[in-house]
Design a protein around this motif. Structure first.
Motif, PDB file in Angstrom:
ATOM      1  N   GLY A 404      -2.764   7.153   6.411  1.00 28.01           N
ATOM      2  CA  GLY A 404      -1.734   6.883   6.261  1.00 28.01           C
ATOM      3  C   GLY A 404      -1.144   6.504   4.802  1.00 28.01           C
ATOM      4  O   GLY A 404      -0.179   7.214   4.359  1.00 28.01           O
ATOM      5  N   ARG A 405      -1.886   5.935   3.873  1.00 27.67           N
ATOM      6  CA  ARG A 405      -1.716   5.859   2.663  1.00 27.67           C
ATOM      7  C   ARG A 405      -1.871   7.108   1.869  1.00 27.67           C
ATOM      8  O   ARG A 405      -1.107   7.655   0.940  1.00 27.67           O
ATOM      9  CB  ARG A 405      -2.408   4.874   1.744  1.00 27.67           C
ATOM     10  N   ALA A 406      -2.874   8.153   2.319  1.00 23.33           N
ATOM     11  CA  ALA A 406      -2.817   9.390   1.823  1.00 23.33           C
ATOM     12  C   ALA A 406      -1.792  10.265   1.996  1.00 23.33           C
ATOM     13  O   ALA A 406      -1.166  11.143   1.464  1.00 23.33           O
ATOM     14  CB  ALA A 406      -4.282  10.038   2.278  1.00 23.33           C
ATOM     15  N   LEU A 407      -1.254  10.098   3.325  1.00 30.58           N
ATOM     16  CA  LEU A 407      -0.020  10.824   3.506  1.00 30.58           C
ATOM     17  C   LEU A 407       1.010  10.563   2.926  1.00 30.58           C
ATOM     18  O   LEU A 407       1.740  11.553   2.552  1.00 30.58           O
ATOM     19  CB  LEU A 407       0.368  10.613   5.212  1.00 30.58           C
ATOM     20  N   SER A 408       1.242   9.400   2.812  1.00 28.24           N
ATOM     21  CA  SER A 408       2.385   8.864   1.814  1.00 28.24           C
ATOM     22  C   SER A 408       2.467   9.340   0.518  1.00 28.24           C
ATOM     23  O   SER A 408       3.625   9.368  -0.397  1.00 28.24           O
ATOM     24  CB  SER A 408       2.612   7.217   1.990  1.00 28.24           C
ATOM     25  N   ALA A 409       1.166   9.644  -0.037  1.00 28.58           N
ATOM     26  CA  ALA A 409       1.132  10.031  -1.489  1.00 28.58           C
ATOM     27  C   ALA A 409       1.388  11.621  -1.662  1.00 28.58           C
ATOM     28  O   ALA A 409       1.800  12.118  -2.853  1.00 28.58           O
ATOM     29  CB  ALA A 409      -0.285   9.997  -2.226  1.00 28.58           C
ATOM     30  N   LEU A 410       1.744  12.323  -0.468  1.00 29.67           N
ATOM     31  CA  LEU A 410       1.883  13.760  -0.381  1.00 29.67           C
ATOM     32  C   LEU A 410       3.511  13.790  -0.370  1.00 29.67           C
ATOM     33  O   LEU A 410       4.254  13.171   0.462  1.00 29.67           O
ATOM     34  CB  LEU A 410       1.301  14.384   0.635  1.00 29.67           C
ATOM     35  N   PRO A 411       4.067  14.919  -1.195  1.00 29.95           N
ATOM     36  CA  PRO A 411       5.561  15.301  -0.957  1.00 29.95           C
ATOM     37  C   PRO A 411       5.777  16.412   0.439  1.00 29.95           C
ATOM     38  O   PRO A 411       6.258  17.190   0.144  1.00 29.95           O
ATOM     39  CB  PRO A 411       5.671  16.091  -2.433  1.00 29.95           C
ATOM     40  N   LEU A 412       5.362  15.639   1.494  1.00 30.55           N
ATOM     41  CA  LEU A 412       5.534  16.423   2.780  1.00 30.55           C
ATOM     42  C   LEU A 412       5.717  15.445   3.890  1.00 30.55           C
ATOM     43  O   LEU A 412       5.658  14.383   3.773  1.00 30.55           O
ATOM     44  CB  LEU A 412       4.032  17.026   3.140  1.00 30.55           C
TER      45      LEU A 412
END
Length: 810
Positions: A404-412
């Motif tokens: 989830g943290r990795a997802l939050s770092a993406l502009p998507l």
């Protein structure tokens, strides 16, 4: 040149010095976007971050402020937007789009080096702006009491914002108000009229009636802009310039530039031109009265764009664009009488949008108790968290995971970020993510995602095949794909296009329904369809990546085929065998099946021959709830007796249809029920008696007996279904009865229908002693002649009851 905002800048500076916060209300053209940040440079320690809702507005604001200072962008004033930055160590004022602030706060809650945050155009109430302000207030309260916060708005009711900010000073600028004449249609637009043609005619009229200055035309979207542009080709002396968010920046800037000598500029714009942007020399506004908004349905996980009437606030914003440089005129494509029916303000995005990204940000922050101006709906937020759990961004307790943290770092969107990461990055996954995040690069093309990917790879070949490719959109997709590919460490898996789509949309895997029509049931439980004859219309399995959002059966606008083996390869852990026993409304019977399922998609289906009887009974009960109860005459009589006693205060359980169906009390009598016919033939007498219990049965037998015992010992059924309980019997059988019979806790008198010896009604009474005294004599006189062999005593109270006639000849 002096601007209206200049008059209130001292008050803003004083509010920041004394309280560190302010709410600024100023109409379009007042100069707040550029004037306020520049005025705060000498009293703010650290950088001033100005938040704009759109990339075009961010660039334009930075350029105007830099021009005011006589510097290039990137020195004192710079900007950062997605995929582009012009800043330096010398930058004091940084203009950013709203999503960037969230990343700044999440990565550095103390906002080191930042002295002030300015939220511009807050009245647009974007989700990022609401979240950014909530986070900023939390940061100021817990970590940075020196952080200055300014919220600026054009049309928003600013008092609630000031209250949210701890009663921050509310400062209002009058603005520069050149008079604007408003002209409405003389009558409402005919329902049969085409919007684009009616608006083009109004533009022709405005150009003819108002010969000076540029014309700004408001339309809901690119499609309408292109159609109206085509209709205005014969507008002499005018330069037609489209303006919408998906255009190339150079084309957007051209729409903002002054008109060429000898030409009038006619700008066809979406709501992007309502605020923030300065469009020189606009003297005429033509307002089509429509706005396009996103509406999100959390249970289905689908968003749809809807075209709605503008609100009064939006209409006023648009009207104000005509009065910035000189007196102007505003033409409205609606009548004056229709104006009163317009809503006051548009809904905030937090009320109508997809909250998945918000839920992810709240999980990263570590809590949801933030000071929102409009709190997110708990149910919609719960649905968003359920999706994040399915995407493995949250654990079972709702806590953020490393994924989830990795997802939050993406502009998507988290869906696309999940797909990109789980695919191991790579060119194809990055291109697909960028494609799905952008608008459709093809116009009027079949609903085939593979065709879109081909257009990105080789637009010329797709054009030669007869499809219209939007080259600007393709270039944006390619640029974003390269950026996304760099954002994820590359270790790509060997996945097909359908598998990538299934990673992003696990709830939109569709299995084709039986029949000729191209219709699918989606794994999330909803239905979807597409027009017949399309390349994918025969696909057994597909992934719908774009739907129109219809909540009954959505139309598929983009999809890609996927094979069962491909689906098993990426979602094998979620494909499980389930024993399903349920009532089929269509078949009218209980169906017990063993099914291999991916969500609502049934990949294999077998008969469940040894389903437990209780499971079958529960399915039958569900069928009974759908069909409803069909009481027999005996059950109706029993229910009527119970109802009488309950109305009169007896302590008996509720035996109404809704009560009988609400719990499991009918289950023991449904063990062999399988079909609609079985359920309709269910005898309710025993289930109702069981519900009453022994004591309840005894009570109603005493208070509301099923039968009346006559003086001759005969049992006559009592009818409880009328207005009052009643019996029918021959008059002679009541000879000698001097007290009227009663039933029920309140001793209600029975309604007695007295019959002749031939069984015909002769009298109805609820006062038998009164009948003997009054009406009996008349009945006796009439009946003696008709039935001479039957007894008709003068005083029936003293006579013995009988059903016998005198022997013949006596």
């Amino acid at each position: 040149m002096a601007l209206p905002i200049d008059d209130v800048l001292p008050g803003i500076r004083a509010a920041i010095r004394s309280q560190g916060m302010a709410v600024v209300q100023a109409p379009p053209g007042a100069g707040k976007t550029t004037g306020v940040p520049l005025a705060l440079r000498d009293i703010i320690k650290g950088r001033i971050i100005l938040l704009e809702p759109r990339r075009l507005a961010a660039r334009a604001a930075a350029e105007r402020m830099a021009e005011t200072l006589g510097e290039p962008v990137g020195q004192t004033v710079g900007y950062r937007i997605r995929g582009e930055a012009k800043v330096s160590r010398a930058t004091r004022i940084e203009v950013v789009t709203e999503g960037i602030l969230t990343r700044m706060i999440q990565s550095d809650p103390g906002l080191e080096g930042v002295g002030a945050l300015i939220f511009d155009e807050f009245h647009e109430r974007s989700l990022n702006a609401d979240l950014g302000l909530a986070l900023a207030l939390e940061v100021r309260s817990a970590l940075r009491d020196d952080l200055a916060l300014i919220v600026m708005s054009a049309t928003l009711d600013a008092a609630p914002v000031a209250a949210l900010m701890g009663d921050a000073p509310l400062i209002t600028s009058a603005g520069r108000a050149f008079p604007v004449e408003t002209r409405w249609l003389p009558r409402p637009l005919d329902a049969r009229a085409r919007f684009d043609q009616a608006l083009a005619a109004l533009v022709f009229q405005s150009v003819e009636e108002c010969p000076e200055g540029g014309v700004l035309v408001f339309l809901p979207g690119e499609g309408e802009i292109r159609r109206v542009e085509g209709l205005l080709r014969g507008l002499k002396g005018c330069d037609i310039r489209p303006l919408f968010g998906a255009m190339e920046f150079a084309a957007q800037r051209a729409a903002l530039a002054p008109a060429a000598p000898g030409l009038r500029k006619v700008v066809l714009a979406t709501s992007i031109a309502e605020t923030s942007l300065t469009i020189p020399d606009i003297r005429v506004v033509v307002d089509g009265g429509r706005a396009r908004r996103a509406r999100f349905d959390a249970p289905s996980g689908m968003a749809r764009l809807v075209t709605e009437r503008v609100t009064r606030a939006e209409a006023e914003q648009r009207r104000g664009r005509a009065g910035r440089v000189a007196p102007g005129t505003c033409y409205r494509l609606w009548s004056r009488g229709e104006e009163g029916a317009l809503a006051a303000f548009p809904p905030a995005e937090i009320e109508a949008g997809d909250l998945t990204g918000l839920a992810l940000e709240l999980a990263v922050w570590g809590g949801s108790d933030l000071p929102f101006l409009t709190p997110p709906h708990p149910g919609v937020l719960a649905e968003a968290r359920a999706l994040l759990t399915a995407l493995q961004a949250l654990d079972s307790a709702g806590r953020i995971t490393d994924h989830g943290r990795a997802l939050s770092a993406l502009p998507l969107h988290p869906r696309l970020g999940h797909m990109l990461i789980r695919a191991g990055g790579g060119t194809q996954a990055a291109t697909l993510a960028a494609l799905l995040a952008e608008r459709d690069p093809l116009r009027a093309a079949p609903a085939d995602l593979a065709l879109r990917m081909a257009a990105v790879a080789d637009p010329g070949r797709v054009e030669r095949d007869g499809h219209e490719v939007h080259r600007g959109t393709v270039e944006r997709i390619r640029l974003e794909a390269r950026r996304l590919a760099r954002a994820v460490p590359e270790a790509p898996l060997d996945l097909g296009l359908g598998q990538l789509a299934a990673l992003a949309y696990p709830d939109r895997v569709g299995l084709r329904r039986k029949g000729d029509a191209p219709r699918w049931v989606l794994s999330g439980g909803k239905g979807a369809a597409m027009a017949a004859g399309q390349p994918l219309s025969g696909a057994r399995l597909l992934v719908a990546t774009d739907l129109d959002g219809d909540l009954r059966e959505a139309t598929i606008r983009q999809a890609v085929a996927i094979s069962e083996s491909e689906l098993r390869a990426v979602h094998g852990a979620q494909i499980v065998w389930q024993d399903v026993c349920e009532w089929s409304r269509r078949e009218g019977r209980v169906q017990a099946r063993r099914q291999e399922r991916f969500g609502a998609v049934v990949l294999e289906d077998r008969i469940w021959s040894d389903a437990p009887p209780e499971t079958m009974a529960r399915a039958a009960l569900e069928g009974l709830r759908q069909i409803g109860l069909t009481p027999s005459p005996a059950a109706r009589r029993l229910l009527a007796r119970i109802d009488l006693c309950r109305r009169d205060g007896a302590d008996l359980p509720d035996c109404s249809d809704s009560a009988l169906l609400a719990d499991d009390s009918l289950l023991p009598w449904l063990g062999r029920a399988r079909t609609d016919t079985d359920l309709r033939g269910l005898d309710l007498v025993e289930p109702i008696r069981a519900r009453l219990g022994w004591e309840g049965v005894q009570l109603i037998d005493r208070l509301a007996p099923a039968q009346f015992e006559t003086p001759l010992g005969r049992h006559v059924p009592i009818d409880y279904e009328g207005e009052s309980p009643g019996i029918e019997l021959r008059l002679q059988e009541l000879f000698g009865v001097t007290v009227h019979p009663t039933v029920g806790p309140k001793r209600l008198p029975l309604r007695i229908t007295l019959l002749s010896p031939g069984g015909k009604p002769v009298q109805v009474t609820m006062d038998l002693p009164g009948f003997w005294t009054s009406s009996y004599a008349d009945v006796r006189r009439d009946m003696r002649g008709r039935y001479p062999r039957h007894p008709w005593p003068e005083d029936p109270r003293e006579a013995d009851p009988t059903l016998r006639a005198k022997p013949r000849g006596t």
